[in-house]
Write a protein that holds these residues in place. Sequence first.
Motif, PDB file in Angstrom:
ATOM      1  N   ASP A 110       0.885  -1.240   0.017  1.00 30.05           N
ATOM      2  CA  ASP A 110      -0.144   0.025   0.123  1.00 30.05           C
ATOM      3  C   ASP A 110       0.878   1.431   0.071  1.00 30.05           C
ATOM      4  N   LEU A 111       1.263   1.654  -1.118  1.00 28.24           N
ATOM      5  CA  LEU A 111       2.086   2.913  -1.264  1.00 28.24           C
ATOM      6  C   LEU A 111       1.335   4.205  -1.575  1.00 28.24           C
ATOM      7  N   PRO A 112       1.634   5.323  -1.427  1.00 35.12           N
ATOM      8  CA  PRO A 112       1.055   6.473  -1.514  1.00 35.12           C
ATOM      9  C   PRO A 112       1.057   6.775  -2.982  1.00 35.12           C
ATOM     10  N   VAL A 113      -0.125   7.513  -3.662  1.00 34.77           N
ATOM     11  CA  VAL A 113      -0.410   7.835  -4.962  1.00 34.77           C
ATOM     12  C   VAL A 113      -0.791   9.186  -4.875  1.00 34.77           C
ATOM     13  N   ILE A 114      -0.354   9.986  -5.704  1.00 33.41           N
ATOM     14  CA  ILE A 114      -0.519  11.534  -6.032  1.00 33.41           C
ATOM     15  C   ILE A 114      -1.276  11.323  -7.794  1.00 33.41           C
ATOM     16  N   THR A 115      -2.223  12.095  -7.772  1.00 36.45           N
ATOM     17  CA  THR A 115      -2.965  12.254  -9.027  1.00 36.45           C
ATOM     18  C   THR A 115      -3.140  13.605  -9.463  1.00 36.45           C
ATOM     19  N   GLY A 116      -3.237  13.987 -10.870  1.00 39.69           N
ATOM     20  CA  GLY A 116      -3.482  15.155 -11.068  1.00 39.69           C
ATOM     21  C   GLY A 116      -3.029  15.637 -12.613  1.00 39.69           C
ATOM     22  N   GLY A 117      -3.719  16.408 -13.339  1.00 38.41           N
ATOM     23  CA  GLY A 117      -3.331  16.824 -14.791  1.00 38.41           C
ATOM     24  C   GLY A 117      -2.712  15.707 -15.504  1.00 38.41           C
ATOM     25  N   GLY A 118      -3.412  14.555 -15.411  1.00 34.42           N
ATOM     26  CA  GLY A 118      -3.011  13.409 -16.266  1.00 34.42           C
ATOM     27  C   GLY A 118      -1.680  12.556 -15.747  1.00 34.42           C
ATOM     28  N   LEU A 119      -1.252  12.977 -14.742  1.00 39.36           N
ATOM     29  CA  LEU A 119      -0.059  12.209 -13.700  1.00 39.36           C
ATOM     30  C   LEU A 119      -0.744  11.486 -12.701  1.00 39.36           C
ATOM     31  N   THR A 120      -0.194  10.388 -12.566  1.00 37.42           N
ATOM     32  CA  THR A 120      -0.249   9.260 -11.556  1.00 37.42           C
ATOM     33  C   THR A 120       1.088   9.023 -10.988  1.00 37.42           C
ATOM     34  N   ALA A 128      -0.973  10.341 -18.677  1.00 35.92           N
ATOM     35  CA  ALA A 128      -1.796   9.849 -19.713  1.00 35.92           C
ATOM     36  C   ALA A 128      -1.572  10.571 -20.968  1.00 35.92           C
ATOM     37  N   ALA A 129      -2.188  10.200 -22.143  1.00 36.05           N
ATOM     38  CA  ALA A 129      -2.017  10.883 -23.353  1.00 36.05           C
ATOM     39  C   ALA A 129      -2.471  12.280 -23.192  1.00 36.05           C
ATOM     40  N   GLY A 130      -1.746  13.254 -23.673  1.00 37.77           N
ATOM     41  CA  GLY A 130      -2.184  14.649 -23.485  1.00 37.77           C
ATOM     42  C   GLY A 130      -1.834  15.206 -22.196  1.00 37.77           C
ATOM     43  N   ALA A 131      -1.294  14.622 -21.481  1.00 42.23           N
ATOM     44  CA  ALA A 131      -0.874  15.296 -19.813  1.00 42.23           C
ATOM     45  C   ALA A 131       0.096  16.348 -20.076  1.00 42.23           C
ATOM     46  N   ASP A 132      -0.218  17.444 -19.537  1.00 40.35           N
ATOM     47  CA  ASP A 132       0.698  18.446 -19.305  1.00 40.35           C
ATOM     48  C   ASP A 132       0.709  19.049 -17.921  1.00 40.35           C
ATOM     49  N   THR A 133       1.725  18.849 -17.255  1.00 36.05           N
ATOM     50  CA  THR A 133       1.669  19.149 -15.697  1.00 36.05           C
ATOM     51  C   THR A 133       3.083  19.468 -15.298  1.00 36.05           C
ATOM     52  N   LEU A 178       6.354  18.241 -17.120  1.00 35.79           N
ATOM     53  CA  LEU A 178       6.006  16.835 -17.807  1.00 35.79           C
ATOM     54  C   LEU A 178       5.157  17.091 -18.846  1.00 35.79           C
ATOM     55  N   ARG A 179       5.130  16.146 -19.794  1.00 36.55           N
ATOM     56  CA  ARG A 179       4.351  16.354 -21.136  1.00 36.55           C
ATOM     57  C   ARG A 179       4.225  14.951 -21.820  1.00 36.55           C
ATOM     58  N   ALA A 180       3.036  14.447 -22.255  1.00 37.08           N
ATOM     59  CA  ALA A 180       3.202  13.135 -22.861  1.00 37.08           C
ATOM     60  C   ALA A 180       1.883  13.212 -23.941  1.00 37.08           C
ATOM     61  N   SER A 181       2.469  12.950 -25.382  1.00 37.93           N
ATOM     62  CA  SER A 181       1.435  13.004 -26.355  1.00 37.93           C
ATOM     63  C   SER A 181       0.757  11.524 -26.508  1.00 37.93           C
ATOM     64  N   SER A 182       1.426  10.410 -25.859  1.00 41.07           N
ATOM     65  CA  SER A 182       0.766   9.144 -25.706  1.00 41.07           C
ATOM     66  C   SER A 182       1.064   8.768 -24.278  1.00 41.07           C
ATOM     67  N   ASP A 183       0.157   7.449 -24.036  1.00 42.03           N
ATOM     68  CA  ASP A 183       0.241   6.987 -22.802  1.00 42.03           C
ATOM     69  C   ASP A 183       1.858   6.814 -22.538  1.00 42.03           C
TER      70      ASP A 183
END
Length: 319
Positions: free
Chosen positions: A157-167, A196-201, A244-249
């Motif tokens: 059980d590890l901590p997870v941060i999410t937001g802006g297409g980022l996990t 995730a695809a399209g992420a920009d954070t 961080l940016r990604a055009s695909s996963d």
Amino acid sequence: MSNLDLKPAANLCGGNGRTGPVRDVQPGKQVPLGESTVVRRLLPNLGRRMVGAWCFVDHYGPDDIADEPGMQVPPHPHMGLQTVSWLREGEVLHRDSLGSLQAVRPRELGLMTSGPAIAHSEESPYGHGPLLHGAQLWVALPGEHRNAAPAFEHHTDLPVITGGGLTATVILGELAGATSPGTTYSPLVGADLTLAAGADTRLPLDPDFEYAALTISGESDIDGVRLAPGALLYLGCGRSELPLRASSDSSLLLLGGEPFEEKLLMWWNFIGRTQQDIEEARTDWMTGSRFGTVHGYDGARLPAPELPAVPLKARGRVR
């Protein structure tokens, strides 16, 4: 995981000094591991020996092991470090000289602290799945903790941060206010980032840390640098955030920590400070003392390579 090189070089680590933000791409090296696994060795390399206390990084897979034995690393010793096992696909069975027997699965932390001496084996279990993909990392123990009690930890059980297409899963240390339950002995962080695809954070960072990133799958733009699998991007210190940016996963590992100021000597599976440290560890492993016995592995333990003819010496980080 063991360094299976029969003629391992002495790696001169630590005492690195601090740098400002940089974007230094360093390729990995293909290294055979065991019977059927080839890894990409990203640390140490000719340009970078350590990132914080992180001193060894192997990335492997995704490998199709449906008709293969998969990972088969016989019992071998460690000294002066922690091993971090991290899987994206597959399963690895850990055994050690403390009596631990634990299956490590994707997104679970297998953390072993060697202290002055421990031995372990790693193998794909009987009836394993078709794919194996993950990373094996080492963390150098600072001088005041080099004799910490040997231990094995398994955290599901590890901590997870999410937001802006980022996990972001925090494997070890602390990131953006989230802290892993794994035991650490110096200020550092290790995190699994999925975009995730399209992420920009932008990911908040500690400006006192130095950082590096390596791509696990897909391609990511890290501070404007497109990073394909099989390379490590050293980012330096002085950063309060990371674009961080990604055009695909895609996914990557982020490693960081306070620059490690001690001088270290890393040879084979041992981290010491002097030639005597390494010689004594090798002798103890070969004579069957100090490191204990790994029970249950179907095969012989791994013999230590011969020491090089020239003296070993810890000198600090060399570029």
